[in-house]
Design a protein around this motif. Structure first.
Motif, PDB file in Angstrom:
ATOM      1  N   UNK A 193      35.813  40.756  36.867  1.00  0.00           N
ATOM      2  CA  UNK A 193      36.609  41.794  37.543  1.00  0.00           C
ATOM      3  C   UNK A 193      37.583  41.156  38.530  1.00  0.00           C
ATOM      4  N   UNK A 194      37.085  40.169  39.282  1.00  0.00           N
ATOM      5  CA  UNK A 194      37.943  39.490  40.259  1.00  0.00           C
ATOM      6  C   UNK A 194      39.060  38.736  39.528  1.00  0.00           C
ATOM      7  N   UNK A 195      38.695  38.079  38.431  1.00  0.00           N
ATOM      8  CA  UNK A 195      39.666  37.343  37.622  1.00  0.00           C
ATOM      9  C   UNK A 195      40.773  38.284  37.114  1.00  0.00           C
ATOM     10  N   UNK A 196      40.367  39.469  36.640  1.00  0.00           N
ATOM     11  CA  UNK A 196      41.352  40.408  36.100  1.00  0.00           C
ATOM     12  C   UNK A 196      42.181  41.059  37.203  1.00  0.00           C
ATOM     13  N   UNK A 197      41.564  41.263  38.390  1.00  0.00           N
ATOM     14  CA  UNK A 197      42.342  41.795  39.512  1.00  0.00           C
ATOM     15  C   UNK A 197      43.474  40.838  39.851  1.00  0.00           C
ATOM     16  N   UNK A 198      43.192  39.543  39.731  1.00  0.00           N
ATOM     17  CA  UNK A 198      44.226  38.553  40.016  1.00  0.00           C
ATOM     18  C   UNK A 198      45.346  38.629  38.972  1.00  0.00           C
ATOM     19  N   UNK A 199      44.969  38.916  37.715  1.00  0.00           N
ATOM     20  CA  UNK A 199      45.983  38.960  36.658  1.00  0.00           C
ATOM     21  C   UNK A 199      46.779  40.270  36.650  1.00  0.00           C
ATOM     22  N   UNK A 200      46.213  41.324  37.258  1.00  0.00           N
ATOM     23  CA  UNK A 200      46.864  42.642  37.244  1.00  0.00           C
ATOM     24  C   UNK A 200      48.183  42.575  38.012  1.00  0.00           C
ATOM     25  N   UNK A 201      49.147  43.446  37.645  1.00  0.00           N
ATOM     26  CA  UNK A 201      50.406  43.439  38.394  1.00  0.00           C
ATOM     27  C   UNK A 201      50.183  43.875  39.844  1.00  0.00           C
TER      28      UNK A 201
END
Ligand code: SF4
Length: 475
Positions: free
Chosen positions: A397-405
Motif C-alpha cells: 500500500x505504501x509502495x503504491x501510494x508513492x506511485x499514485x499521482x
C-alpha cells in the motif's frame, strides 16, 4: 526476480469490473450512510473471523504452513513462463485445448466463440473471480447467450441485478428478508408463499438450479489451482454446484489467471490446508474437484483452458507489487479489515474489494485509474497477520501510494521535507522555526494553502514544548 511474461500492459478500459464509477472516498461516504449494510457486514465478518480463528488455532504448524505457501508462490512467480508452458503441454497431451488471452476482450471473445461453436444458448457457471473481472456475463449476454450463476450467493447477486461485495460471500451485504424479496421478484417458477427461513430459501434455489444443471450442455468455471506437472485443474467450493458444473456438461471452459499455476501435486497439499481454514473456517474443503483433460466417456468431452493475463504481466514486472499475485482469494484480509467492515465491498469499485483489492486492482488497471484505493486502509497491519500466504499488503500500500499521482505542491513539500531531514543542522533550524510558529498561535489549525488539503482530514500535530535535541543538550 526479472521474470516477464509478454508485454506488461494493463487491463483495458471499457470492459470488465476493475474500475469503479467514483473514487473510494466518495463511494465509502455513501456506503457509510447505510446502517443496514454495516450491521450485515459486522455480523458476517465477526462470525467468519471467529470460526476461522478457532480452526487455525488447532494447527501447531500454521506459521510454517504460511511460510511454505509464501515460498511456493514466490518460486512460481520467479519462473512463471516455464511453468505455464509446462501446463500447456500437459493439458494438451491430456486432450484439452489451451487458449492464451492477453486481456479481457480477448478472453471474452474466445469464450463466446467456444459457446457458439458448441451450439448452446445458455451456460452454467461456477463462481469465478476471473470471469467477473473480465465482465464475461455481459459479453455472453451481448452475444445472446444466457449465463446462469450456480453458486447460491452469486445467484442472489445475479437475480438482484446487483454486484458482488465480498470475494467469498458475494451477497454478504444482503440479509435473508432481502434475499426472499429478490427470489420472489426474479427467480423463475418460485413458490409465491416463500418464507425467509434459510433452508427454505436454499431449497428454492436448489429446485431452480437442478433443472438448469440437467438441461445445459456448456459450463464455464474459474480455477483455484492448476498443476503444471500433470495439467490438472482444480476448483474448491462448498455447495456442490461446482461439482455439477464440472462433471455434467459436454463442454467445460475454464478461465484462469496465469498466476494460479503450481509446480507439483505436493505443493497443493499446502494450499488445501491453508485455504479452507483461512477462508470459510473449515478444516477441509467440502468439495474439491480436480480434472486432467478429457476422459473418454466420463465427464466433459470438450475441455478448454483460457489463460488470462489482463494486467498480470504488469503486476509481475513490479518486484514489490508482484506479491499481490500470490493471493489465493481466501478473503481473510477482508474479514479483519476495519475499513472493509464499515464500507463493504462496493465502495472499492472493483471485483476485488478489501485490502487485497486495494493493492491488486490499481496494479491491474494502472495506478492512475484506481489512485484512491491504496489509501483505503489505516495501515493497521491486520491483513498481513491474517493472510495465509503472508502477503505484506501494508508495504505494498505504501509502495503504491508513492506511485499514485500527487499534486505538485505535495510533491514539492515532501521533497523539501526529505532535503531538510537529511541535513541535521537544517533540521534543527526547522524545528526551532516550527516551535516559533506554535508560539505564534498556529496550534490546532490546518496548514495554509496550497498545503491546506493535507490537513483537511487530519489534525496538524502539536509541536512539543521541548525537542529531543534540546532535552539531550540539557543533560
Ligand atoms: S491477500 Fe491473503 S488474506 Fe487476502 S484474500 Fe489474498 S490470500 Fe487471502
Amino acid at each position: 526476480m526479472t521474470t516477464f511474461l509478454g508485454m506488461p500492459a494493463t487491463a483495458p478500459r471499457g470492459v470488465g469490473h476493475l474500475r469503479g464509477d467514483q473514487p473510494f472516498p466518495r463511494a465509502a461516504h455513501d456506503a457509510l450512510g447505510d446502517s443496514q449494510l454495516r450491521r450485515n457486514l459486522r455480523h458476517a465478518t465477526t462470525t467468519i473471523r471467529g470460526k476461522s480463528g478457532r480452526v487455525i488455532a488447532e494447527l501447531p504448524d500454521w506459521q510454517r504452513l504460511r511460510d511454505a505457501g509464501s515460498a511456493i508462490k514466490a518460486d512460481v512467480m520467479s519462473r512463471l513462463p516455464d511453468l505455464l508452458a509446462e501446463l500447456e503441454s500437459r493439458v494438451t497431451e491430456a486432450g484439452g485445448v489451451v487458449h492464451w488471452a492477453a486481456d479481457a476482450n480477448e478472453a471474452n471473445r474466445i469464450v463466446t466463440d467456444l459457446v457458439r461453436r458448441a451450439g448452446s444458448e445458455r451456460v452454467i457457471k461456477v463462481k469465478s473471480m476471473a470471469t467477473q473481472e473480465i465482465g464475461l456475463n455481459e459479453a455472453l449476454e451481448d452475444a445472446g447467450i444466457t449465463p446462469v450463476e450456480t453458486d447460491l450467493a452469486e445467484l442472489i447477486v445475479q437475480l438482484g441485478d446487483d454486484k458482488p461485495s465480498h470475494i467469498l460471500v458475494p451477497a454478504i451485504h444482503r440479509n435473508r428478508s432481502e434475499i426472499r424479496e429478490i427470489f420472489l421478484r426474479a427467480m423463475p417458477g418460485v413458490d409465491p408463499e416463500l418464507t425467509d427461513d434459510p433452508p427454505v430459501l436454499a431449497a428454492a434455489a436448489r429446485r431452480y438450479l437442478r433443472e438448469t444443471f440437467l438441461s445445459t450442455s456448456v459450463a464455464v468455471s474459474g480455477a483455484n489451482f492448476a498443476i503444471a506437472e500433470t495439467g490438472t485443474l482444480g476448483v474448491v467450493e462448498s455447495e456442490g454446484n461446482g461439482r455439477m458444473c464440472l462433471t455434467l456438461p459436454d463442454t467445460l471452459i475454464t478461465v484462469m489467471g496465469i498466476e494460479k499455476v503450481l509446480p507439483t501435486w505436493r505443493d497443493l497439499e499446502v494450499f488445501l490446508q491453508l485455504l479452507p481454514r483461512a477462508s470459510t473456517g473449515e478444516r477441509m474443503n467440502p468439495y474439491t474437484t480436480m480434472w486432467t483433460g478429457v476422459t473418454p466417456g466420463d465427464g466433459p468431452q470438450n475441455v478448454h483452458l483460457v489463460l488470462l493475463d489482463n494486467g498480470r504481466s504488469a503486476v509481475l514486472a513490479d518486484t514489490v507489487g508482484r506479491q499481490a499475485l500470490h493471493c489465493i482469494r481466501c478473503s481473510a484480509c477482508l474479514n479483519v479489515c476495519p475499513v472493509y467492515e464499515r464500507t463493504g465491498g462496493h465502495a472499492y469499485g472493483s471485483v476485488y474489494p478489501g485490502p487485497i483489492g486495494a493493492v491488486l486492482s490499481p496494479q491491474l488497471t494502472g495506478i492512475e485509474d484506481n489512485a484512491s484505493l491504496p489509501y483505503a486502509s489505516s495501515l493497521c497491519g491486520a491483513c498481513f497477520d491474517a493472510c495465509p500466504v503472508k502477503i505484506d499488503i501494508p508495504s505494498m500500500l505504501v509502495h503504491l501510494r508513492d506511485k499514485a499521482p500527487h499534486p505538485p505542491a505535495e510533491r514539492a513539500a515532501m521533497a523539501a521535507a526529505a532535503y531538510t531531514m537529511s541535513r541535521p543542522r537544517l533540521y534543527a533550524y526547522a524545528q526551532r522555526a516550527a516551535k516559533m510558529a506554535r508560539i505564534a498561535g498556529r496550534r490546532g489549525r490546518g496548514l495554509p494553502p496550497p498545503l491546506s488539503g493535507w490537513t483537511a482530514g487530519r489534525d496538524l500535530p502539536e509541536f512539543p514544548e521541548q525537542t529531543f535535541r534540546d532535552w539531550w543538550a540539557q543533560r
